[in-house]
Motif scaffolding. Structure first.
Motif, PDB file in Angstrom:
ATOM      1  N   ALA A   1     -11.315  14.553 -10.647  1.00  0.00           N
ATOM      2  CA  ALA A   1     -10.964  13.623 -11.721  1.00  0.00           C
ATOM      3  C   ALA A   1      -9.793  12.706 -11.388  1.00  0.00           C
ATOM      4  CB  ALA A   1     -10.661  14.409 -12.997  1.00  0.00           C
ATOM      5  N   ALA A   2      -8.982  13.054 -10.392  1.00  0.00           N
ATOM      6  CA  ALA A   2      -7.822  12.221 -10.060  1.00  0.00           C
ATOM      7  C   ALA A   2      -8.138  11.145  -9.032  1.00  0.00           C
ATOM      8  CB  ALA A   2      -6.670  13.086  -9.549  1.00  0.00           C
ATOM      9  N   GLY A   3      -9.329  11.175  -8.440  1.00  0.00           N
ATOM     10  CA  GLY A   3      -9.691  10.199  -7.417  1.00  0.00           C
ATOM     11  C   GLY A   3     -10.063   8.851  -7.992  1.00  0.00           C
ATOM     12  N   GLY A   4     -10.489   7.947  -7.117  1.00  0.00           N
ATOM     13  CA  GLY A   4     -10.792   6.587  -7.541  1.00  0.00           C
ATOM     14  C   GLY A   4     -11.877   6.509  -8.588  1.00  0.00           C
TER      15      GLY A   4
ATOM     16  N   VAL B   1      -3.383   2.376  -8.189  1.00  0.00           N
ATOM     17  CA  VAL B   1      -3.357   2.149  -6.738  1.00  0.00           C
ATOM     18  C   VAL B   1      -2.162   2.905  -6.189  1.00  0.00           C
ATOM     19  CG1 VAL B   1      -3.129   0.458  -4.892  1.00  0.00           C
ATOM     20  CG2 VAL B   1      -4.476  -0.089  -6.941  1.00  0.00           C
ATOM     21  N   ARG B   2      -2.430   3.922  -5.380  1.00  0.00           N
ATOM     22  CA  ARG B   2      -1.326   4.764  -4.907  1.00  0.00           C
ATOM     23  C   ARG B   2      -0.711   4.275  -3.607  1.00  0.00           C
ATOM     24  NH1 ARG B   2      -5.731   8.311  -3.332  1.00  0.00           N
ATOM     25  NH2 ARG B   2      -5.687   8.807  -1.108  1.00  0.00           N
ATOM     26  N   ASP B   3      -1.503   3.589  -2.771  1.00  0.00           N
ATOM     27  CA  ASP B   3      -0.979   3.123  -1.481  1.00  0.00           C
ATOM     28  C   ASP B   3      -1.647   1.825  -1.078  1.00  0.00           C
ATOM     29  OD1 ASP B   3       1.033   4.939  -0.365  1.00  0.00           O
ATOM     30  OD2 ASP B   3      -0.558   6.442  -0.436  1.00  0.00           O
ATOM     31  N   ILE B   4      -0.878   0.981  -0.397  1.00  0.00           N
ATOM     32  CA  ILE B   4      -1.371  -0.302   0.105  1.00  0.00           C
ATOM     33  C   ILE B   4      -1.057  -0.390   1.595  1.00  0.00           C
ATOM     34  CG2 ILE B   4      -1.054  -2.806   0.005  1.00  0.00           C
ATOM     35  CD1 ILE B   4      -0.409  -2.494  -2.969  1.00  0.00           C
ATOM     36  N   TYR B   5      -2.045  -0.805   2.381  1.00  0.00           N
ATOM     37  CA  TYR B   5      -1.883  -0.948   3.827  1.00  0.00           C
ATOM     38  C   TYR B   5      -2.342  -2.334   4.251  1.00  0.00           C
ATOM     39  CZ  TYR B   5      -1.670   4.193   3.893  1.00  0.00           C
ATOM     40  OH  TYR B   5      -1.333   5.501   3.679  1.00  0.00           O
ATOM     41  N   PRO B   6      -1.740  -2.907   5.307  1.00  0.00           N
ATOM     42  CA  PRO B   6      -2.269  -4.148   5.857  1.00  0.00           C
ATOM     43  C   PRO B   6      -3.605  -3.891   6.563  1.00  0.00           C
ATOM     44  CG  PRO B   6      -0.475  -3.343   7.214  1.00  0.00           C
ATOM     45  CD  PRO B   6      -0.534  -2.452   6.010  1.00  0.00           C
TER      46      PRO B   6
ATOM     47  N   ARG C   1      -4.205  10.585  -5.778  1.00  0.00           N
ATOM     48  CA  ARG C   1      -4.732  10.079  -7.050  1.00  0.00           C
ATOM     49  C   ARG C   1      -5.063   8.596  -6.930  1.00  0.00           C
ATOM     50  NH1 ARG C   1       0.946  11.175 -10.039  1.00  0.00           N
ATOM     51  NH2 ARG C   1       0.486  13.139  -8.997  1.00  0.00           N
ATOM     52  N   GLY C   2      -6.062   8.157  -7.645  1.00  0.00           N
ATOM     53  CA  GLY C   2      -6.385   6.743  -7.677  1.00  0.00           C
ATOM     54  C   GLY C   2      -6.909   6.215  -6.356  1.00  0.00           C
ATOM     55  N   LYS C   3      -6.554   4.956  -6.064  1.00  0.00           N
ATOM     56  CA  LYS C   3      -7.149   4.234  -4.960  1.00  0.00           C
ATOM     57  C   LYS C   3      -6.144   3.864  -3.872  1.00  0.00           C
ATOM     58  CE  LYS C   3     -10.756   2.960  -4.615  1.00  0.00           C
ATOM     59  NZ  LYS C   3     -11.545   1.824  -5.114  1.00  0.00           N
ATOM     60  N   VAL C   4      -6.694   3.675  -2.667  1.00  0.00           N
ATOM     61  CA  VAL C   4      -5.984   3.117  -1.521  1.00  0.00           C
ATOM     62  C   VAL C   4      -6.573   1.733  -1.273  1.00  0.00           C
ATOM     63  CG1 VAL C   4      -5.617   3.319   0.970  1.00  0.00           C
ATOM     64  CG2 VAL C   4      -5.440   5.347  -0.499  1.00  0.00           C
ATOM     65  N   VAL C   5      -5.718   0.767  -0.959  1.00  0.00           N
ATOM     66  CA  VAL C   5      -6.167  -0.619  -0.829  1.00  0.00           C
ATOM     67  C   VAL C   5      -5.637  -1.235   0.459  1.00  0.00           C
ATOM     68  CG1 VAL C   5      -5.969  -2.934  -1.851  1.00  0.00           C
ATOM     69  CG2 VAL C   5      -6.353  -0.968  -3.327  1.00  0.00           C
ATOM     70  N   LEU C   6      -6.480  -2.041   1.100  1.00  0.00           N
ATOM     71  CA  LEU C   6      -6.062  -2.875   2.223  1.00  0.00           C
ATOM     72  C   LEU C   6      -5.701  -4.251   1.688  1.00  0.00           C
ATOM     73  CD1 LEU C   6      -8.858  -2.087   4.851  1.00  0.00           C
ATOM     74  CD2 LEU C   6      -6.528  -1.159   4.809  1.00  0.00           C
ATOM     75  N   MET C   7      -4.553  -4.777   2.095  1.00  0.00           N
ATOM     76  CA  MET C   7      -4.156  -6.128   1.708  1.00  0.00           C
ATOM     77  C   MET C   7      -4.265  -7.039   2.922  1.00  0.00           C
ATOM     78  SD  MET C   7      -3.449  -6.063  -1.555  1.00  0.00           S
ATOM     79  CE  MET C   7      -2.492  -7.549  -1.844  1.00  0.00           C
ATOM     80  N   ILE C   8      -4.822  -8.221   2.708  1.00  0.00           N
ATOM     81  CA  ILE C   8      -5.000  -9.192   3.782  1.00  0.00           C
ATOM     82  C   ILE C   8      -4.110 -10.382   3.456  1.00  0.00           C
ATOM     83  CG2 ILE C   8      -6.621 -10.695   4.972  1.00  0.00           C
ATOM     84  CD1 ILE C   8      -7.928  -7.654   3.159  1.00  0.00           C
ATOM     85  N   TYR C   9      -3.175 -10.690   4.348  1.00  0.00           N
ATOM     86  CA  TYR C   9      -2.132 -11.655   4.039  1.00  0.00           C
ATOM     87  C   TYR C   9      -2.326 -12.999   4.716  1.00  0.00           C
ATOM     88  CZ  TYR C   9       0.247  -7.489   2.310  1.00  0.00           C
ATOM     89  OH  TYR C   9       0.558  -6.346   1.640  1.00  0.00           O
ATOM     90  N   THR C  10      -3.493 -13.270   5.281  1.00  0.00           N
ATOM     91  CA  THR C  10      -3.690 -14.537   5.972  1.00  0.00           C
ATOM     92  C   THR C  10      -3.613 -15.714   4.997  1.00  0.00           C
ATOM     93  OG1 THR C  10      -6.070 -14.267   5.747  1.00  0.00           O
ATOM     94  CG2 THR C  10      -5.081 -13.593   7.836  1.00  0.00           C
ATOM     95  N   PRO C  11      -3.110 -16.857   5.428  1.00  0.00           N
ATOM     96  CA  PRO C  11      -3.001 -18.013   4.525  1.00  0.00           C
ATOM     97  C   PRO C  11      -4.361 -18.486   4.071  1.00  0.00           C
ATOM     98  CG  PRO C  11      -1.699 -18.342   6.525  1.00  0.00           C
ATOM     99  CD  PRO C  11      -2.576 -17.139   6.769  1.00  0.00           C
ATOM    100  N   PHE C  12      -4.436 -18.905   2.813  1.00  0.00           N
ATOM    101  CA  PHE C  12      -5.703 -19.434   2.305  1.00  0.00           C
ATOM    102  C   PHE C  12      -6.060 -20.719   3.046  1.00  0.00           C
ATOM    103  CE2 PHE C  12      -9.056 -20.333  -0.516  1.00  0.00           C
ATOM    104  CZ  PHE C  12      -9.037 -21.669  -0.798  1.00  0.00           C
ATOM    105  N   GLY C  13      -7.360 -20.848   3.369  1.00  0.00           N
ATOM    106  CA  GLY C  13      -7.855 -22.064   3.972  1.00  0.00           C
ATOM    107  C   GLY C  13      -7.788 -22.127   5.471  1.00  0.00           C
ATOM    108  N   HIS C  14      -7.360 -21.031   6.133  1.00  0.00           N
ATOM    109  CA  HIS C  14      -7.256 -21.043   7.597  1.00  0.00           C
ATOM    110  C   HIS C  14      -8.091 -19.920   8.187  1.00  0.00           C
ATOM    111  CE1 HIS C  14      -4.071 -24.053   8.022  1.00  0.00           C
ATOM    112  NE2 HIS C  14      -3.637 -23.580   6.875  1.00  0.00           N
TER     113      HIS C  14
END
Length: 328
Positions: free
Chosen positions: A170-173, A291-296, A313-326
């Motif tokens: 019950a504690a997962g995503g 969201v418990r953790d964020i990774y590049p 608990r919850g979710k792990v997320v990848l963040m993508i930091y590339t500039p928009f439009g490139h």
């Protein structure tokens, strides 16, 4: 001489096709098989949209795919190198012919099939909804696939006011969303989790119980008058415990037990309407996405290890930091 560099699609003044970065793997194995690769920048066909990804959710199913768990059971094998990721959020970069409801610059979230760990993704327009202004990128990237799976499960199990529902994992995503949706339908929810997550489940309105040996008896003590439905989002003998509690097979659903999926599996059919309903609940303050953790993107392997730990608990997320439009 052209001054644009290799990230803009040029080398020494010579044009080449634009590319993007994506996480791929060339063989089944541990998290270390994941690597960054340069792939051709996809173009949207008619009815499709290209999205510059800002966030992508990491699911246990992604880890199972990487290890070959599904392939060993004859499910979903495709040629290497392979990509991963089924949910994402980002900014519309280009639209194909016939797409009138979205335009470049729109912020969206949506779902795809095993290619969201990337700087860009192309999907049919009907797999996208608009991201509310106040919804964070991390939450938006974590909602689409797990949220729709939970929504479909609660619907399929016909959860109704007065029901007592047992949610395994019950504690997962998926479990976190399923608990809340069942509570919104007026059900009492008992949720299995490690002891460290019991207070978290209480904050969601669930009554926590420790999983493992003796689970059925612990649930009986909490619910002496019976349990009407159960959702297995964890494995760990959950189906056996649900059956031992006398729950009707038609009201037991599993998301993880392949051997019983034909008999008890939940058909998590995704749709724009289903996702829009979840977004509306979140926007109204009635649905939390933790969201418990964020990774590049480059640390996808670490994100997989985090998910495989099995107690978060919850979710792990990848963040993508590339500039928009490139493109890369």
């Amino acid at each position: 001489m052209d001054t644009r560099n290799a990230r803009d699609g040029y080398v020494a003044g010579t044009a080449r096709k634009p590319t993007m970065q994506a996480v791929v793997f060339d063989e089944y194995g541990g998290a270390d098989v994941l690597r960054l690769a340069q792939l051709p920048l996809p173009s949207p066909a008619r009815g499709e949209v290209r999205v510059r990804v800002r966030a992508a959710g990491v699911q246990p199913a992604d880890c199972a795919t990487r290890t070959g768990w599904f392939a060993r059971r004859g499910i979903g094998h495709s040629p290497f190198p392979r990509q991963l990721g089924n949910e994402f959020a980002g900014v519309v970069e280009a639209v194909g012919k016939g797409v009138a409801e979205l335009a470049a610059g729109d912020e969206v979230l949506g779902w795809t099939r095993a290619n969201a760990y990337a700087e860009t993704v192309v999907v049919p327009a009907e797999q996208l909804v608009r991201k509310p202004l106040m919804m964070s990128w991390a939450v938006a990237g974590a909602l689409s696939a797990s949220g729709q799976t939970a929504h479909a499960a609660v619907q399929a199990l016909d959860i109704a006011p007065g029901d007592t529902v047992l949610v395994h994992g019950a504690a997962g995503g998926v479990g976190t969303i399923a608990v809340q949706l069942a509570r919104l339908r007026g059900a009492r929810v008992i949720g299995t989790a490690s002891r460290d997550n019991h207070d978290y489940l209480r904050s969601l309105g669930a009554e926590p119980v420790l999983y493992g040996t003796g689970l059925a008896e612990r649930v009986r003590q909490l619910a002496p008058h019976g349990v009407q439905a159960a959702l297995d989002a964890s494995g760990r003998g959950a189906l056996d415990a649900s059956i031992a509690l006398g729950i009707a097979p038609s009201r037991i659903g599993t998301l993880v037990d392949v051997e019983d999926v034909e008999r008890l599996g939940v058909n998590a059919q995704r749709s724009r309407e289903r996702l829009q309903a979840l977004v509306a609940l979140h926007e109204a303050g009635r649905l939390r996405v933790h969201v418990r953790d964020i990774y590049p993107l480059a640390n996808a392997a670490a994100a997989h290890r985090d998910v495989e730990n099995g107690h978060g608990r919850g979710k792990v997320v990848l963040m993508i930091y590339t500039p928009f439009g490139h493109a890369s």
